[in-house]
Design an enzyme around this catalytic site. Structure first.
Site, PDB file in Angstrom:
ATOM      1  N   LYS A  46       9.615 -12.976 -15.457  1.00 14.21           N
ATOM      2  CA  LYS A  46       9.130 -11.785 -16.167  1.00 14.21           C
ATOM      3  C   LYS A  46       7.901 -12.132 -17.006  1.00 14.21           C
ATOM      4  O   LYS A  46       6.919 -11.408 -17.017  1.00 14.21           O
ATOM      5  CB  LYS A  46      10.204 -11.204 -17.108  1.00 14.21           C
ATOM      6  CG  LYS A  46      11.376 -10.515 -16.492  1.00 14.21           C
ATOM      7  CD  LYS A  46      11.108  -9.154 -15.908  1.00 14.21           C
ATOM      8  CE  LYS A  46      10.627  -9.230 -14.498  1.00 14.21           C
ATOM      9  NZ  LYS A  46      11.562  -9.369 -13.434  1.00 14.21           N
ATOM     10  N   LYS A  98       4.787  -3.710  -6.135  1.00 19.35           N
ATOM     11  CA  LYS A  98       6.203  -3.453  -6.340  1.00 19.35           C
ATOM     12  C   LYS A  98       7.026  -3.836  -5.117  1.00 19.35           C
ATOM     13  O   LYS A  98       8.090  -4.429  -5.224  1.00 19.35           O
ATOM     14  CB  LYS A  98       6.394  -1.963  -6.648  1.00 19.35           C
ATOM     15  CG  LYS A  98       7.825  -1.549  -6.893  1.00 19.35           C
ATOM     16  CD  LYS A  98       8.271  -2.054  -8.235  1.00 19.35           C
ATOM     17  CE  LYS A  98       9.744  -1.843  -8.479  1.00 19.35           C
ATOM     18  NZ  LYS A  98      10.242  -2.837  -9.456  1.00 19.35           N
ATOM     19  N   GLU A 136       4.894 -12.727 -14.752  1.00 21.68           N
ATOM     20  CA  GLU A 136       4.422 -11.510 -14.078  1.00 21.68           C
ATOM     21  C   GLU A 136       3.582 -10.621 -14.983  1.00 21.68           C
ATOM     22  O   GLU A 136       2.548 -10.127 -14.567  1.00 21.68           O
ATOM     23  CB  GLU A 136       5.621 -10.668 -13.595  1.00 21.68           C
ATOM     24  CG  GLU A 136       6.288 -11.187 -12.355  1.00 21.68           C
ATOM     25  CD  GLU A 136       7.487 -10.319 -11.969  1.00 21.68           C
ATOM     26  OE1 GLU A 136       7.568  -9.936 -10.805  1.00 21.68           O
ATOM     27  OE2 GLU A 136       8.344 -10.029 -12.831  1.00 21.68           O
ATOM     28  N   GLU A 172      14.792 -15.875 -14.299  1.00 14.12           N
ATOM     29  CA  GLU A 172      14.379 -14.474 -14.351  1.00 14.12           C
ATOM     30  C   GLU A 172      13.499 -14.233 -15.592  1.00 14.12           C
ATOM     31  O   GLU A 172      12.492 -13.518 -15.518  1.00 14.12           O
ATOM     32  CB  GLU A 172      15.619 -13.566 -14.339  1.00 14.12           C
ATOM     33  CG  GLU A 172      15.370 -12.078 -14.452  1.00 14.12           C
ATOM     34  CD  GLU A 172      14.415 -11.505 -13.404  1.00 14.12           C
ATOM     35  OE1 GLU A 172      14.073 -12.183 -12.438  1.00 14.12           O
ATOM     36  OE2 GLU A 172      13.981 -10.347 -13.599  1.00 14.12           O
ATOM     37  N   TRP A 200      -3.252  -2.445  -1.666  1.00 13.26           N
ATOM     38  CA  TRP A 200      -2.977  -3.774  -2.206  1.00 13.26           C
ATOM     39  C   TRP A 200      -3.560  -4.728  -1.174  1.00 13.26           C
ATOM     40  O   TRP A 200      -3.041  -4.854  -0.067  1.00 13.26           O
ATOM     41  CB  TRP A 200      -1.464  -3.970  -2.362  1.00 13.26           C
ATOM     42  CG  TRP A 200      -1.075  -5.238  -3.046  1.00 13.26           C
ATOM     43  CD1 TRP A 200      -1.062  -5.472  -4.386  1.00 13.26           C
ATOM     44  CD2 TRP A 200      -0.605  -6.447  -2.433  1.00 13.26           C
ATOM     45  NE1 TRP A 200      -0.627  -6.755  -4.639  1.00 13.26           N
ATOM     46  CE2 TRP A 200      -0.345  -7.367  -3.459  1.00 13.26           C
ATOM     47  CE3 TRP A 200      -0.397  -6.845  -1.116  1.00 13.26           C
ATOM     48  CZ2 TRP A 200       0.127  -8.654  -3.224  1.00 13.26           C
ATOM     49  CZ3 TRP A 200       0.071  -8.124  -0.862  1.00 13.26           C
ATOM     50  CH2 TRP A 200       0.327  -9.012  -1.920  1.00 13.26           C
ATOM     51  N   CYS A 243       0.825  -1.207   0.000  1.00 13.00           N
ATOM     52  CA  CYS A 243       0.000   0.000   0.000  1.00 13.00           C
ATOM     53  C   CYS A 243       0.865   1.265   0.000  1.00 13.00           C
ATOM     54  O   CYS A 243       1.982   1.246   0.508  1.00 13.00           O
ATOM     55  CB  CYS A 243      -0.879   0.024   1.238  1.00 13.00           C
ATOM     56  SG  CYS A 243      -1.824  -1.482   1.448  1.00 13.00           S
ATOM     57  N   ASN A 303      -0.446   1.057   6.144  1.00 14.48           N
ATOM     58  CA  ASN A 303       0.303   0.100   5.329  1.00 14.48           C
ATOM     59  C   ASN A 303       0.873  -0.918   6.307  1.00 14.48           C
ATOM     60  O   ASN A 303       1.555  -0.541   7.256  1.00 14.48           O
ATOM     61  CB  ASN A 303       1.423   0.847   4.585  1.00 14.48           C
ATOM     62  CG  ASN A 303       2.347  -0.095   3.827  1.00 14.48           C
ATOM     63  OD1 ASN A 303       1.991  -1.241   3.541  1.00 14.48           O
ATOM     64  ND2 ASN A 303       3.533   0.391   3.514  1.00 14.48           N
ATOM     65  N   GLY A 304       0.582  -2.201   6.116  1.00 11.61           N
ATOM     66  CA  GLY A 304       1.067  -3.225   7.044  1.00 11.61           C
ATOM     67  C   GLY A 304      -0.052  -4.189   7.381  1.00 11.61           C
ATOM     68  O   GLY A 304      -1.089  -4.204   6.712  1.00 11.61           O
ATOM     69  N   HIS A 356      14.631 -35.357 -16.974  1.00  9.98           N
ATOM     70  CA  HIS A 356      14.082 -35.930 -15.738  1.00  9.98           C
ATOM     71  C   HIS A 356      12.649 -35.470 -15.480  1.00  9.98           C
ATOM     72  O   HIS A 356      12.187 -35.477 -14.346  1.00  9.98           O
ATOM     73  CB  HIS A 356      14.977 -35.581 -14.547  1.00  9.98           C
ATOM     74  CG  HIS A 356      16.353 -36.161 -14.681  1.00  9.98           C
ATOM     75  ND1 HIS A 356      16.593 -37.517 -14.694  1.00  9.98           N
ATOM     76  CD2 HIS A 356      17.556 -35.569 -14.877  1.00  9.98           C
ATOM     77  CE1 HIS A 356      17.887 -37.735 -14.860  1.00  9.98           C
ATOM     78  NE2 HIS A 356      18.492 -36.554 -14.979  1.00  9.98           N
ATOM     79  N   ARG A 388       2.743   0.762  -5.932  1.00  8.77           N
ATOM     80  CA  ARG A 388       2.801  -0.020  -4.695  1.00  8.77           C
ATOM     81  C   ARG A 388       1.550  -0.862  -4.469  1.00  8.77           C
ATOM     82  O   ARG A 388       1.553  -1.758  -3.629  1.00  8.77           O
ATOM     83  CB  ARG A 388       2.995   0.915  -3.492  1.00  8.77           C
ATOM     84  CG  ARG A 388       4.303   1.643  -3.496  1.00  8.77           C
ATOM     85  CD  ARG A 388       4.416   2.516  -2.276  1.00  8.77           C
ATOM     86  NE  ARG A 388       4.517   1.745  -1.059  1.00  8.77           N
ATOM     87  CZ  ARG A 388       5.652   1.392  -0.489  1.00  8.77           C
ATOM     88  NH1 ARG A 388       6.796   1.729  -1.032  1.00  8.77           N
ATOM     89  NH2 ARG A 388       5.658   0.691   0.623  1.00  8.77           N
TER      90      ARG A 388
HETATM   91  C1  G6P Z   1       7.814  -8.097  -5.442  1.00 10.75           C
HETATM   92  C2  G6P Z   1       8.055  -7.444  -6.785  1.00 10.75           C
HETATM   93  C3  G6P Z   1       9.238  -8.121  -7.479  1.00 10.75           C
HETATM   94  C4  G6P Z   1      10.464  -8.090  -6.576  1.00 10.75           C
HETATM   95  C5  G6P Z   1      10.176  -8.707  -5.212  1.00 10.75           C
HETATM   96  C6  G6P Z   1      11.305  -8.486  -4.235  1.00 10.75           C
HETATM   97  O1  G6P Z   1       7.360  -9.384  -5.620  1.00 10.75           O
HETATM   98  O2  G6P Z   1       6.900  -7.537  -7.596  1.00 10.75           O
HETATM   99  O3  G6P Z   1       9.524  -7.430  -8.691  1.00 10.75           O
HETATM  100  O4  G6P Z   1      11.509  -8.769  -7.197  1.00 10.75           O
HETATM  101  O5  G6P Z   1       9.014  -8.099  -4.641  1.00 10.75           O
HETATM  102  O6  G6P Z   1      11.438  -7.108  -4.001  1.00 10.75           O
HETATM  103  P1  G6P Z   1      12.760  -6.407  -3.470  1.00 10.75           P
HETATM  104  O7  G6P Z   1      12.384  -4.960  -3.341  1.00 10.75           O
HETATM  105  O8  G6P Z   1      13.036  -7.037  -2.127  1.00 10.75           O
HETATM  106  O9  G6P Z   1      13.837  -6.666  -4.435  1.00 10.75           O
END
Ligand code: G6P
Length: 615
Positions: free
Chosen positions: A491, A610, A494, A487, A77, A2, A102-103, A510, A27
């Site tokens: 991506k 984020k 996501e 990675e 969020w 949030c 937030n929390g 396997h 966020r």
């Molecule tokens: C969330 C974001 C990712 C990020 C992860 C870790 O899941 O959507 O993009 O890699 O958090 O975030 P950080 O700020 O700890 O790298």
């Protein structure tokens, strides 16, 4: 997670609140809301489900403008309670207290049951509403708003960043944080709060970063801060180095696209002053780094999401270059295990935001298990929880990353980790001067190599059409390229919502090979390294099962093209450090263009946030 923004000014605050929300939308974006105290000290609130734009439309459609000099706002969020108007913040108790949070309040059910007995009613399913009621109740026995908040927060278990206003105290915001970020923006005839300094860059560059447990009373001309023990404290005002334009789209369509193309500069900035002509600057990790690195015997890396993938690459580098044992684990697992932490461990947290709750808690857990370990955080956020908790900090200078799917934060983390492997290797004498120079030369080539890789965009864009009707994809790589495949798969998942998996190419036989047919595109990464021959055999195994393949190769890898196989040379002469960084680029571009074809919300993919500052 949030986002919070708020302020006390001598002008109307509403437009600033909306602007802040727009900047914080990355966020969380399942609902948003704001509240201001109007001239007659009554609350005026607007809330909408979905993007901040919906809130703006809601405000425009009103007969009566929402206006006032003091207000708070929130992007949500969802954690407790579905995305809905009634669950959107700000929440209000008895027309006396309103707040944004937030929390997570973990003991909210007990608190709620208690408050129901006291006659409070609930209009949401959130864990937040209990905070508003608890403060309202405390106001009955306290003579100030801040004292009421101090009393109320004693009953909470969990985490919070809070912005609170009251119709009984119309000249102030009370802000407090524990486990969630919160900053105070210091203005002229105005003071502000936000969960992230980016929300306030248009009005101030001066910030106070609240420490864990701090509580502040913020008036137009005065800020008073107490620590968690109730002592009056002075916190430093820090001038932010962020530039306002850094958080605007410029000529790009999406932040993710902008951030992909910013990588040459982000890498250059991250390297600046961290290398000399032919060596790494160890003190870039902090003045105690040389001593700490010389004494460590093993490394433990903790991270989440994309940062975790960077950690896997680093394991290869640290063991290969620095000849030091390295384990990597996701934070949410580590914090709840009973891990063994030997003396002489360098405990590294990797995090773009520096605020990911699981990563922060894993670090705290580690320090409890063995207080003798040394800690290093590699982060893109100077004033974050991780930097405060760590002995050493290395800041990636990627600049603000807004797109939820991380791009430049990842490549700059890899740069930091390469510098780390080289620094430890140098101190442990596992590399000589020539090898160190070789690594430094490779790092210097990176911005140019990234630019070359970006030139493949047109070709990658064409290939992305192949994914239009696909539901799954498999990414293959060996060695560090397995982490890069992870990675790439992350991506694609996501932002295009295609199920994607990454496998070490040698593990194909396997299990995953059973999945391969013409509906399962396979993306492979083929650097020109000692495993190339083995990878080529794996590619034949895949090809003979009828898959459509895309291979990103080093020009010198000379992968033989077969039917329904597209081989795309990215660049040439990549080494063990440069290759994983460079092969990340085509995978970022591929997921970006597939997302465009799938018409998803690239910068704000569904269900994601984020910075995950709750568990
Ligand atoms: C969330 C974001 C990712 C990020 C992860 C870790 O899941 O959507 O993009 O890699 O958090 O975030 P950080 O700020 O700890 O790298």
């Amino acid at each position: 997670m949030c986002g919070i923004v708020g302020g006390v000014t001598n002008k109307d605050i509403t437009s600033l609140l909306l602007e802040g929300l727009n900047r914080l939308e990355y966020r969380g974006y399942d609902s948003s809301g704001l509240i201001v105290l109007s001239k007659n000290n009554t609350f005026n609130r607007a809330r909408s489900v979905g993007k901040v734009q919906n809130l703006e439309d809601n405000l425009k459609a009103r007969d009566h403008k929402i206006e006032g000099n003091i207000g708070i706002a929130h992007t949500r969020w969802a954690t407790h309670g579905e995305p809905s108007i009634s669950n959107a913040h700000p929440h209000i108790s008895k027309n006396s207290v309103s707040l944004v949070h937030n929390g997570i309040i973990e003991n909210y059910i007990d608190l709620k049951n208690n408050q129901l007995k006291k006659g409070y009613s609930f209009s949401s399913d959130t864990d937040t509403e209990v905070i508003a009621h608890a403060i309202d109740f405390a106001m009955k026995s306290c003579s100030t708003l801040i004292a009421s908040v101090q009393l109320a927060i004693k009953s909470f278990t969990g985490s919070y960043g809070l912005g609170i206003i009251s119709s009984k105290y119309p000249d102030q915001i009370v802000a407090t944080r524990k486990g969630s970020p919160l900053v105070i923006g210091v203005g002229k005839n105005a003071n502000y709060i936000a969960s992230d300094q980016m929300a306030l860059l248009s009005v101030t560059k001066e910030f106070i970063f609240l420490e864990e447990g701090d509580i502040a009373e913020i008036k137009i001309d005065k800020i008073t801060i107490y620590d968690s023990e109730g002592n009056l404290v002075n916190r430093k005002i820090i001038t932010s180095q962020l530039k306002e334009g850094q958080v605007d789209l410029g000529n790009y369509d999406h932040f993710m696209q902008k951030e992909i193309f910013e990588q040459p500069q982000a890498v250059r900035d991250t390297l600046e002053s961290r290398i000399t002509n032919d060596s790494v600057v160890i003190s870039a990790f902090g003045y105690k780094a040389e001593k700490i690195f010389s004494e460590i015997k093993q490394v433990q890396i903790i991270a989440c999401g994309t940062s975790y993938n960077a950690g896997i690459v680093a394991k290869y580098w640290l063991e290969d270059i620095a000849k030091i044992t390295c384990n990597v684990e996701v934070a949410s697992e580590y914090r709840y295990r009973r891990p063994i932490l030997l003396n002489g461990t360098l405990f590294i947290t990797l995090s773009q935001s520096g605020e990911t709750a699981d990563t922060v808690e894993a670090l705290k857990t580690a320090k409890k298990i063995n207080s003798d370990i040394s800690t290093l955080c590699i982060t893109n956020s100077a004033e974050s929880s991780l930097t405060r908790l760590s002995d050493l900090t290395f800041l990636t200078h990627a600049g603000p990353e807004i797109g939820v799917a991380s791009t430049k934060a990842f490549t700059t983390q890899l740069v930091a980790l390469a510098l780390l492997a080289c620094s430890i290797g140098k101190l442990k004498k596992s590399i000589n001067k020539k090898q160190e120079k070789g690594i430094v030369d490779g790092l210097k080539r990176l911005p140019g190599l990234i630019n070359e890789a970006l030139l493949q965009e047109t070709q990658i864009k064409k290939l992305s059409t192949r994914f239009k009707n696909k539901n799954s994809a498999l990414f293959l790589g060996r060695g560090t390229m397995h982490a890069i495949a992870m990675e790439g798969a992350l991506k694609l998942k996501e932002i295009s919502y295609i199920h994607a998996e990454a496998y070490p190419a040698g593990e194909l036989k396997h299990g995953p090979i059973a999945l391969i047919d013409e509906n399962m595109p396979v993306i492979a990464i083929a650097p020109n390294d000692e495993l190339l021959g083995k990878l080529k055999s794996n590619l034949h195994e895949v090809k003979s099962r009828g898959s459509q393949m895309i291979v990103f190769e080093d020009e010198n890898s000379k992968v033989e093209s077969m039917d329904a196989m597209e081989v795309i040379p990215i660049t040439s002469n990549l080494g063990r450090i440069t290759a994983p960084i460079i092969f990340t680029i085509p995978l970022q571009l591929l997921s970006y263009h597939v997302a465009l074809i799938k018409k998803t919300d690239v910068d704000k993919p569904r269900n994601l946030a984020k910075s995950v500052t709750v568990e």
